[in-house]
Design a protein around this motif. Sequence first.
Motif, PDB file in Angstrom:
ATOM      1  N   ALA A   1       1.259  -0.786  -0.029  1.00 29.73           N
ATOM      2  CA  ALA A   1       0.146   0.324  -0.566  1.00 29.73           C
ATOM      3  C   ALA A   1       0.354   1.158   0.070  1.00 29.73           C
ATOM      4  CB  ALA A   1      -0.970  -0.160   1.003  1.00 29.73           C
ATOM      5  N   CYS A   2       2.255   1.314   0.794  1.00 25.51           N
ATOM      6  CA  CYS A   2       3.168   2.531   1.403  1.00 25.51           C
ATOM      7  C   CYS A   2       3.701   2.430  -0.535  1.00 25.51           C
ATOM      8  CB  CYS A   2       3.040   3.053   2.493  1.00 25.51           C
ATOM      9  SG  CYS A   2       1.544   2.526   3.183  1.00 25.51           S
ATOM     10  N   TYR A   3       4.300   1.482  -0.528  1.00 27.21           N
ATOM     11  CA  TYR A   3       5.825   1.455  -0.959  1.00 27.21           C
ATOM     12  C   TYR A   3       6.061   2.617  -2.231  1.00 27.21           C
ATOM     13  CZ  TYR A   3      10.082  -0.341  -3.558  1.00 27.21           C
ATOM     14  OH  TYR A   3      11.652  -0.001  -4.113  1.00 27.21           O
ATOM     15  N   THR A   4       4.937   2.784  -3.074  1.00 28.36           N
ATOM     16  CA  THR A   4       5.308   4.167  -4.264  1.00 28.36           C
ATOM     17  C   THR A   4       5.496   5.271  -3.312  1.00 28.36           C
ATOM     18  OG1 THR A   4       3.165   3.981  -3.750  1.00 28.36           O
ATOM     19  CG2 THR A   4       4.510   3.169  -5.329  1.00 28.36           C
ATOM     20  N   ASN A   5       4.520   5.915  -2.428  1.00 23.34           N
ATOM     21  CA  ASN A   5       4.099   6.689  -0.731  1.00 23.34           C
ATOM     22  C   ASN A   5       5.565   6.931  -0.727  1.00 23.34           C
ATOM     23  OD1 ASN A   5       1.941   7.016  -2.260  1.00 23.34           O
ATOM     24  ND2 ASN A   5       1.063   7.035  -0.207  1.00 23.34           N
TER      25      ASN A   5
ATOM     26  N   PHE B   1       9.949   7.594  -3.331  1.00 16.04           N
ATOM     27  CA  PHE B   1      10.892   8.976  -3.798  1.00 16.04           C
ATOM     28  C   PHE B   1      10.590   9.676  -2.654  1.00 16.04           C
ATOM     29  CE2 PHE B   1       9.018  13.164  -5.272  1.00 16.04           C
ATOM     30  CZ  PHE B   1      10.365  13.610  -6.588  1.00 16.04           C
ATOM     31  N   PRO B   2      11.198   9.553  -1.786  1.00 12.96           N
ATOM     32  CA  PRO B   2      11.357  10.711  -0.309  1.00 12.96           C
ATOM     33  C   PRO B   2      12.978   9.888  -0.448  1.00 12.96           C
ATOM     34  CG  PRO B   2       9.507  10.647   0.135  1.00 12.96           C
ATOM     35  CD  PRO B   2       9.406   9.864  -1.144  1.00 12.96           C
TER      36      PRO B   2
ATOM     37  N   ILE C   1      15.027  10.835  -3.400  1.00 10.48           N
ATOM     38  CA  ILE C   1      15.536  12.403  -3.384  1.00 10.48           C
ATOM     39  C   ILE C   1      16.849  12.275  -2.157  1.00 10.48           C
ATOM     40  CG2 ILE C   1      15.146  14.941  -2.870  1.00 10.48           C
ATOM     41  CD1 ILE C   1      14.297  13.286  -5.398  1.00 10.48           C
ATOM     42  N   PHE C   2      16.504  11.043  -0.913  1.00  6.21           N
ATOM     43  CA  PHE C   2      17.481  11.806  -0.218  1.00  6.21           C
ATOM     44  C   PHE C   2      18.728  11.053  -0.225  1.00  6.21           C
ATOM     45  CE2 PHE C   2      19.351  10.105   3.919  1.00  6.21           C
ATOM     46  CZ  PHE C   2      19.792  10.932   4.578  1.00  6.21           C
ATOM     47  N   MET C   3      18.358  10.459  -1.193  1.00  7.42           N
ATOM     48  CA  MET C   3      20.155   8.635  -0.762  1.00  7.42           C
ATOM     49  C   MET C   3      21.094  10.462  -2.972  1.00  7.42           C
ATOM     50  SD  MET C   3      20.457   6.232   0.705  1.00  7.42           S
ATOM     51  CE  MET C   3      19.730   5.291   1.945  1.00  7.42           C
ATOM     52  N   LEU C   4      20.105  10.756  -3.210  1.00  2.00           N
ATOM     53  CA  LEU C   4      20.384  11.718  -4.341  1.00  2.00           C
ATOM     54  C   LEU C   4      21.488  12.728  -3.653  1.00  2.00           C
ATOM     55  CD1 LEU C   4      17.866  11.688  -7.028  1.00  2.00           C
ATOM     56  CD2 LEU C   4      20.181  10.364  -7.197  1.00  2.00           C
ATOM     57  N   PHE C   5      20.707  13.041  -2.714  1.00  2.05           N
ATOM     58  CA  PHE C   5      21.383  14.257  -2.009  1.00  2.05           C
ATOM     59  C   PHE C   5      22.747  14.044  -0.954  1.00  2.05           C
ATOM     60  CE2 PHE C   5      17.599  16.992  -3.087  1.00  2.05           C
ATOM     61  CZ  PHE C   5      18.326  17.684  -4.053  1.00  2.05           C
ATOM     62  N   LEU C   6      22.776  12.772  -0.815  1.00  2.00           N
ATOM     63  CA  LEU C   6      23.992  12.191   0.353  1.00  2.00           C
ATOM     64  C   LEU C   6      25.137  11.969  -0.382  1.00  2.00           C
ATOM     65  CD1 LEU C   6      24.280  11.024   2.996  1.00  2.00           C
ATOM     66  CD2 LEU C   6      23.853   8.797   2.023  1.00  2.00           C
TER      67      LEU C   6
END
Length: 161
Positions: free
Chosen positions: A145-149, A152-153, A156-161
Motif C-alpha cells: 500500500a505504501c511503497y510508491t509513497n 520517492f522521498p 531524493i534523500f539518497m541522491l542528495f547524500l
Amino acid sequence: MALNVNSLEGNEIADDYVRKSVPQGRWSDTWYVFKSNFMKLVLINIFVLITFAPGIAVMIFRSAYIQMLGEVYPFNSSILFPFYGDVTGLAERLTLSADILFYAALIVAGFIASIGLSGATYSIRKLINTHGEFSIKSFFHGIKACYTNTVFPVTIFMLFL
C-alpha cells in the motif's frame, strides 16, 4: 455557526482497519501500546533492519575498499620501493572514484530500504490506531500500500547524500 465534527461523513481518513477510540490521550495511549506490544515492535524493527542490510553493507565495503586502496597504491617511497612519479591528488582521486561507485550503489540500496520503511510505517500506525492488533501480513500489506509513497522521498534523500 457551530459545526459538529462528528456528524461529518466522508472518507477523509480511509483506512483498511477500524480505529479504536483514545480514552486517555495520545501520549498515554502510545505508551500503553509500546509497553504491551514491545515484542511486536522488535519484530517490525528486525524486518526493517533486514531491508537496511544492503545499505549498511555498501557503507562497510566502501570503507574497506578505500583502506585496501591505501595499502596497495604507492603513497610513500623508500629505499625498498622504486621511485614513483608525482602522486599528488592520487588519494583524493581514488576516494572520489570509490565514492561515485559506492554511493550509486547506495541509491539502489535505498530502493530496498524503502520496502522496510513502508511496511514499518504502516504497521506501527496500525498498531497504535488499533491498540495492538498486528500481524506479519499487515507488514507486507503496508509494503504493497505504501511503497510508491515511500520510494520517492528515500530516492531524493539518497541522491542528495
